[in-house]
Design a protein around this motif. Sequence first.
Motif, PDB file in Angstrom:
ATOM      1  N   GLU A 121     -15.496 -51.895 -90.037  1.00 20.50           N
ATOM      2  CA  GLU A 121     -15.585 -51.033 -91.248  1.00 20.50           C
ATOM      3  C   GLU A 121     -15.852 -51.853 -92.482  1.00 20.50           C
ATOM      4  O   GLU A 121     -16.682 -51.851 -93.286  1.00 20.50           O
ATOM      5  N   VAL A 140      -8.258 -59.492 -94.153  1.00 21.37           N
ATOM      6  CA  VAL A 140      -8.049 -58.199 -93.616  1.00 21.37           C
ATOM      7  C   VAL A 140      -8.995 -57.418 -92.795  1.00 21.37           C
ATOM      8  O   VAL A 140     -10.092 -57.110 -93.628  1.00 21.37           O
ATOM      9  N   ARG A 142     -10.653 -53.974 -91.216  1.00 28.62           N
ATOM     10  CA  ARG A 142     -10.436 -52.657 -90.932  1.00 28.62           C
ATOM     11  C   ARG A 142     -11.346 -51.892 -90.173  1.00 28.62           C
ATOM     12  O   ARG A 142     -12.722 -52.321 -90.412  1.00 28.62           O
ATOM     13  N   THR A 147      -6.011 -48.491 -89.658  1.00 29.40           N
ATOM     14  CA  THR A 147      -5.516 -49.200 -90.765  1.00 29.40           C
ATOM     15  C   THR A 147      -5.856 -50.447 -90.818  1.00 29.40           C
ATOM     16  O   THR A 147      -6.301 -51.039 -89.873  1.00 29.40           O
ATOM     17  N   PRO A 148      -5.772 -51.237 -92.177  1.00 27.98           N
ATOM     18  CA  PRO A 148      -6.020 -52.713 -92.318  1.00 27.98           C
ATOM     19  C   PRO A 148      -5.017 -53.637 -91.266  1.00 27.98           C
ATOM     20  O   PRO A 148      -3.804 -53.310 -91.307  1.00 27.98           O
ATOM     21  N   GLU A 149      -5.776 -54.545 -90.691  1.00 22.92           N
ATOM     22  CA  GLU A 149      -4.880 -55.506 -90.010  1.00 22.92           C
ATOM     23  C   GLU A 149      -5.131 -56.794 -90.819  1.00 22.92           C
ATOM     24  O   GLU A 149      -5.875 -57.563 -90.849  1.00 22.92           O
TER      25      GLU A 149
END
Length: 179
Positions: A121, A140, A142, A147-149
């Motif tokens: 995304e 980051v 996503r 959820t964001p990683e």
Amino acid sequence: MSYVDRNLVLGETLLYRTRHHWLVLLGPVTAGLLLLLPGVALLIEAISLRATNGLAIGSATVSPQTMAVVGAILMAAAIATFSYGVAKRNATEMAVTNRRVLIKTGMASRRTLDMMLSRVESIGVEETTFGRMLGYGSVVVRGTGGTPEPFLMIAHPQEFRRAVQEQIAQEPAAADPGR
């Protein structure tokens, strides 16, 4: 063989690879030097005192053999500290293929993220001023509905993001919105 190389599927091509920035070695190098310098000094002193009975410190005498052993232990600890830092740096892999984003962190325990490009995304990049000057930052990733990683201290994070964006733009689904 690296995690990325072992996990490529048939027809998948590696396009971009990065890892932790060299700056993550600053702590292990500093700690290693703080251990190495006294270790070398003790060994040198032990060699210079080997013909005598030792060094008198107050009412106690330290033998050259004891100094040599302590010096060797400090030097071994310095090498182990630096080696651990290098191994930890090399344990992080980030790659972009023509199909996926692959990220692996950790040595003994492992954290992986394999995300199809169609499921990405967004990819955010966070860089401090110092990070921009030295070429590191946080990435980051996503996924859709996920959820964001966050992945910290990554070398060339803007290039990583650009590689992902270029691949997403080249996907057939992106070129043909009716699909």
